[in-house]
Scaffold this motif. Structure first.
Motif, short mmCIF file in Angstrom:
data_model
loop_
_atom_site.label_atom_id
_atom_site.label_comp_id
_atom_site.label_asym_id
_atom_site.label_seq_id
_atom_site.Cartn_x
_atom_site.Cartn_y
_atom_site.Cartn_z
N PRO A 134 -1.54 -13.14 -8.18
CA PRO A 134 -0.70 -13.62 -8.79
C PRO A 134 0.44 -14.95 -8.28
N ALA A 135 0.29 -15.42 -7.14
CA ALA A 135 0.04 -16.47 -7.01
C ALA A 135 0.20 -18.14 -7.37
N VAL B 154 -3.21 -7.66 4.57
CA VAL B 154 -3.81 -6.40 3.37
C VAL B 154 -2.65 -7.31 2.41
N GLY B 155 -3.71 -7.86 1.33
CA GLY B 155 -3.08 -7.74 -0.03
C GLY B 155 -3.37 -7.71 -1.12
N GLN C 11 0.90 -0.94 -0.14
CA GLN C 11 -0.65 0.03 -0.50
C GLN C 11 0.77 1.62 -0.15
N TYR C 12 0.29 2.42 -1.25
CA TYR C 12 0.94 4.09 -0.17
C TYR C 12 0.96 4.07 0.79
N ALA D 174 -0.82 -16.27 3.08
CA ALA D 174 -2.03 -16.21 3.42
C ALA D 174 -2.03 -14.29 3.58
N LYS D 175 -0.69 -14.00 3.39
CA LYS D 175 -0.50 -12.64 4.01
C LYS D 175 -0.63 -12.34 2.31
N TYR D 176 0.07 -12.69 2.06
CA TYR D 176 0.50 -12.51 0.26
C TYR D 176 -0.92 -12.41 -0.87
N ASN D 177 -1.38 -13.39 -0.63
CA ASN D 177 -3.55 -12.93 -0.84
C ASN D 177 -3.64 -12.37 -0.28
N GLY D 178 -3.78 -11.84 1.19
CA GLY D 178 -4.79 -11.22 1.82
C GLY D 178 -6.03 -11.54 2.00
N THR D 179 -5.61 -12.55 2.72
CA THR D 179 -6.82 -13.67 3.79
C THR D 179 -6.38 -12.73 5.25
N GLY D 180 -7.79 -13.21 5.38
CA GLY D 180 -7.84 -12.58 6.89
C GLY D 180 -7.21 -10.86 7.49
#
Length: 807
Positions: A135-136, A315-316, A57-58, A306-312
């Motif tokens: 993009p995983a 922010v991903g 994020q910016y 999970a972090k990469y995708n932004g689940t839970g």
């Protein structure tokens, strides 16, 4: 041992080695690897199956790396031929790895993963309709003889400088042994490295000793070795006898070279599956690189993915897609229920640098990379062109992303020529042809469309309310007015080796970066840039004198379009108005005198002969319609479209090719007739600069440009019906979707079936080795979908239409 006895022993060993077929010179274990400097280095195959990086994020319109509390992941990867290819760290144009793959041995065989397997690529995170959400990637490589399967899940650690790969390796017969082989190109150079290994890591650094990588695994390595590519690397070792005989600890730090490192993994038997993780950590020193790798391994696959995708709570990538306010409404105007649309949104955001926020590159590929020397620093398409940049920024706006195009716009002063620009002793205000993401000069020819498009983008941001009147006024004074002044007046260019005088609308190069002269596409942008600058000057910046001047210059250029660029005695007489059409470009403002293209790529670099200007047409004149300079049903436009569509033209000059997918025909177009920027016709081999027999192939984004034209033409003829939108979608949007590969990557060029195909054996319509994905192609797809959704050309300009299309 005395000398005579030592020589006797050495002679016996040599004889034994000769009988066994072993190269004793490289047989010793441990210590320093011989064989420096290794083979000449090259890049990897440019037709990527996927690209990726972590979403960030910016913060205040930049990427702020605050250390442990907010680490910005600055790692980008690509996939091609089923393996990890160019992987960058630090900045997006700084590749550190050429490729990372498996070698496999077994009963009577030795395989290289990228050659011996059939590869498929899919996304790990998709919605219920199959749209990618991150993009995983899941890469499944099946041995062509069925001996083993390699499944890999590839992504990056959002909190660290690490590439992460989960491997699921299955053996279908006994005695199958996998090996990891990595070929670093540290600091974006392939022959400037030192390799060193330990029992649990494969490591490399560049010659400047300021960037390191460390490959580790949670599966113990059986053996490790470092060597020089082509002499003492792991491939040469296994290719010799199928066994890892060499265990060199390091390469010579005083003899930098093209190096590789290999690790042997435990052997598997039939029916056995082993799951393990590989990580590559990066840093400015060895300790940093290993710490990054260790921390990613310790946190583990599930948490990082999970972090990469932004689940839970993380922010991903899912959060980025959810922020695109226009995305849901656009799905109905796709042909695949939004899959390509979602993938395109991901692709464009991936191709932004994080060290220079807003720097939007053209592609993560080096065109025809596996034949391109990597011994010196080269960006390929991992660079900034203001024209491609504009297309991408406009696509972000189309999606409803208001942050990225603003950050991108505010990046542009880095690539505008000023009195302080290194090497500049001439005119200012114009935008550099091609730069590194940090603004370092690379190519320095003047392309007027690239100077117009930043003005056009600023106007769009102002009209959308993203820039206020006061903000656009500040940018007008800082950046846009100097650009408009150059579009209106030209000037004496004197920057490094480029010394010339530009008198608009004459341009030193048009959008294909090859020819000087008067170009319909360049002039369309130049007119639009001047009118948008005039509107800002008049209605925000309180600069009425400049506004009046810009209006008058735009009108002057518009009034000379036909006189300068529309031939009435052309060589193509197929249509009902024979010999009448817009040329690609004319060198001297006389489209009827048969002027010969002077030099440039047509005369030199493409290896093709000089040619009469009247023989060469491209679709650039359609930009006159897109921006609003000319109506879609204007007779000269219609006549030019007819000529463009002439499929009876000789292959060298022909532009249009139709492709059949699932029983339906879809149009494709080359850049222009007599284009040599592509594979050779005699053997299908890669483009080689000035080699003969080269042919530019079909570019998928022209299908999108044509779709925009057809929409504009329907709009000129009355209200656009839903049925007309559906027909355009099913022809042009769907055509672009068919040009994508299985993971929705859209290419620069696709195979058109002309000439020999023996080198790569492409399927008709398959992306070639030029560059995939191309940002411009994905941007054009997004903009076409948005245009159909709105029933209006997304990047048209109402002030232009109002001035030149009023009844």
């Amino acid at each position: 041992m005395n000398l005579k006895r030592w020589l006797l022993v050495y002679f016996i060993v040599l004889c034994a080695a000769w009988l066994l077929g072993t190269n004793v010179a490289w047989a010793a274990g441990g210590g320093q690897a011989p064989g420096a400097p290794g083979n000449t280095s090259v890049w990897s195959y440019a037709g990527k199956q996927g690209i990726g990086t972590s979403y960030e994020q910016y913060v205040n319109k930049t990427y702020q790396d605050d250390g442990p509390t907010n680490t910005i992941s600055k790692v980008w990867f690509s996939l091609a031929q089923g393996i990890v290819t160019e992987t960058a760290f630090g900045e997006i144009d700084q590749a550190q790895i050429k490729d990372l793959q498996f070698l496999v041995t077994g009963n009577g065989f030795f395989d290289e993963e990228k050659v011996a397997t059939n590869s498929s690529v899919d996304y790990l995170d998709k919605d219920s309709s199959g749209r990618p959400l991150s993009p995983a990637y899941r890469v499944v490589n099946q041995d062509k003889d069925g001996k083993y399967t390699i499944e890999k899940h590839v992504f990056t650690d959002p909190d660290r400088q690490t590439l992460f790969t989960r491997v699921i390796f299955t053996a279908n017969e006994d005695n199958v042994t996998p090996y990891i082989l990595v070929n670093p190109h540290m600091g974006n150079i392939g022959n400037d490295d030192v390799a060193f290994v330990s029992g649990d890591s494969l490591n490399a650094r560049n010659g400047a000793d300021n960037v390191y990588l460390s490959l580790k695994s949670n599966l113990n390595f059986e053996k490790t070795s470092a060597g020089y590519v082509g002499s003492t690397d792991g491939y040469q070792d296994l290719n010799d006898n199928g066994f890892m005989d060499w265990t060199y600890d390091y390469t010579d730090q005083n003899r930098l070279g093209n190096v590789a490192m290999m690790a042997q993994l435990p052997t598997l038997n039939a029916g056995e599956t082993r799951t393990f993780d590989l990580v590559v950590g990066f840093g400015s020193n060895y300790e940093e690189a290993t710490a990054q790798a260790d921390a990613s391994l310790n946190e583990g696959y599930e948490s990082l993915l999970a972090k990469y995708n932004g689940t839970g709570s993380a922010v991903g990538w899912e959060d980025y897609l959810a922020s695109l306010s226009n995305l849901p409404a656009m799905i109905a105007n796709t042909g695949d229920n939004g899959k390509e649309l979602y993938a395109s949104a991901l692709v464009l955001k991936i191709m932004e640098d994080k060290n220079n926020a807003g720097a939007l590159i053209a592609s993560l590929s080096v065109p025809w990379g596996d034949t391109i020397n990597a011994d010196t620093f080269a960006t390929g398409y991992r660079a900034v062109w203001p024209r491609d940049f504009y297309q991408v920024a406009m696509a972000f706006l189309a999606l409803g992303d208001t942050q990225t195009p603003l950050v991108a716009f505010e990046y542009l002063p880095k690539v505008q020529v000023k009195s302080s620009t290194p090497g500049n002793n001439g005119a200012t205000g114009w935008f550099l042809q091609k730069t590194h993401v940090d603004g370092t000069l690379e190519w320095i020819q003047v392309q007027l469309d690239q100077t117009a498009m930043p003005i056009m983008l600023g106007w769009k941001l102002w009209q959308a309310g993203i820039l206020s009147d006061s903000e656009i006024t500040n940018w007008y004074n800082l950046m846009l007015k100097p650009a408009a002044e150059f579009l209106a007046n030209g000037g004496n260019v004197n920057i490094n080796s480029n010394q010339t005088t530009i008198t608009p609308p004459f341009t030193q190069q048009e959008r294909w970066e090859e020819q000087a002269g008067y170009s319909p596409s360049t002039t369309a942008a130049t007119i639009t840039g001047l009118l948008t600058a005039a509107d800002i000057a008049q209605n925000a910046a309180n600069d009425p004198g400049a506004a009046s001047f810009y209006f008058s210059k735009a009108d002057q250029y518009q009034s000379n379009l036909d006189n300068f660029m529309f031939t009435t005695n052309g060589t193509d007489t197929f249509c009902s108005t024979p010999g009448q059409y817009f040329l690609r470009i004319t060198p001297n403002a006389n489209p009827n005198d048969g002027g010969i293209y002077p030099g440039g790529i047509i005369g030199a670099s493409n290896g093709l002969t000089a040619i009469d200007e009247r023989n060469v047409i491209d679709g650039g004149f359609l930009e006159l319609v897109r921006y609003g300079v000319t109506k879609g049903n204007d007779p000269n436009i219609v006549a030019s479209v007819c000529t463009l569509d002439n499929i009876t033209t000789p292959e060298d000059l022909r532009v249009r090719y139709d492709f059949t997918f699932d029983g339906n025909q879809y149009p494709g177009f080359r850049r222009y007739g007599h284009d040599g920027y592509g594979e050779r016709t005699n053997d299908g081999g890669s483009y080689l600069g000035g080699a003969p027999n080269q042919r530019g192939r079909v570019w998928p984004f022209f299908t999108g440009e044509r779709g925009h034209y057809e929409l504009a033409k329907v709009d000129n003829e009355g209200t656009i019906s839903d049925a007309e939108v559906t027909q355009l979608r099913d022809t042009y949007v769907r055509g672009m979707e068919y040009f994508a590969n299985d993971s929705f990557m859209l290419a620069e060029q696709v195979w058109d079936g002309v000439g020999s195909n023996e080198t790569y054996n492409y399927a008709l319509g398959e992306g070639t080795n030029s560059a995939t994905p191309l940002a411009w192609t994905h941007a054009e797809y997004i903009k076409l979908v948005k245009s159909l959704t709105d029933k209006n050309i997304w990047d048209s300009y109402e002030i232009v239409k109002a001035r030149y299309q009023s009844e």
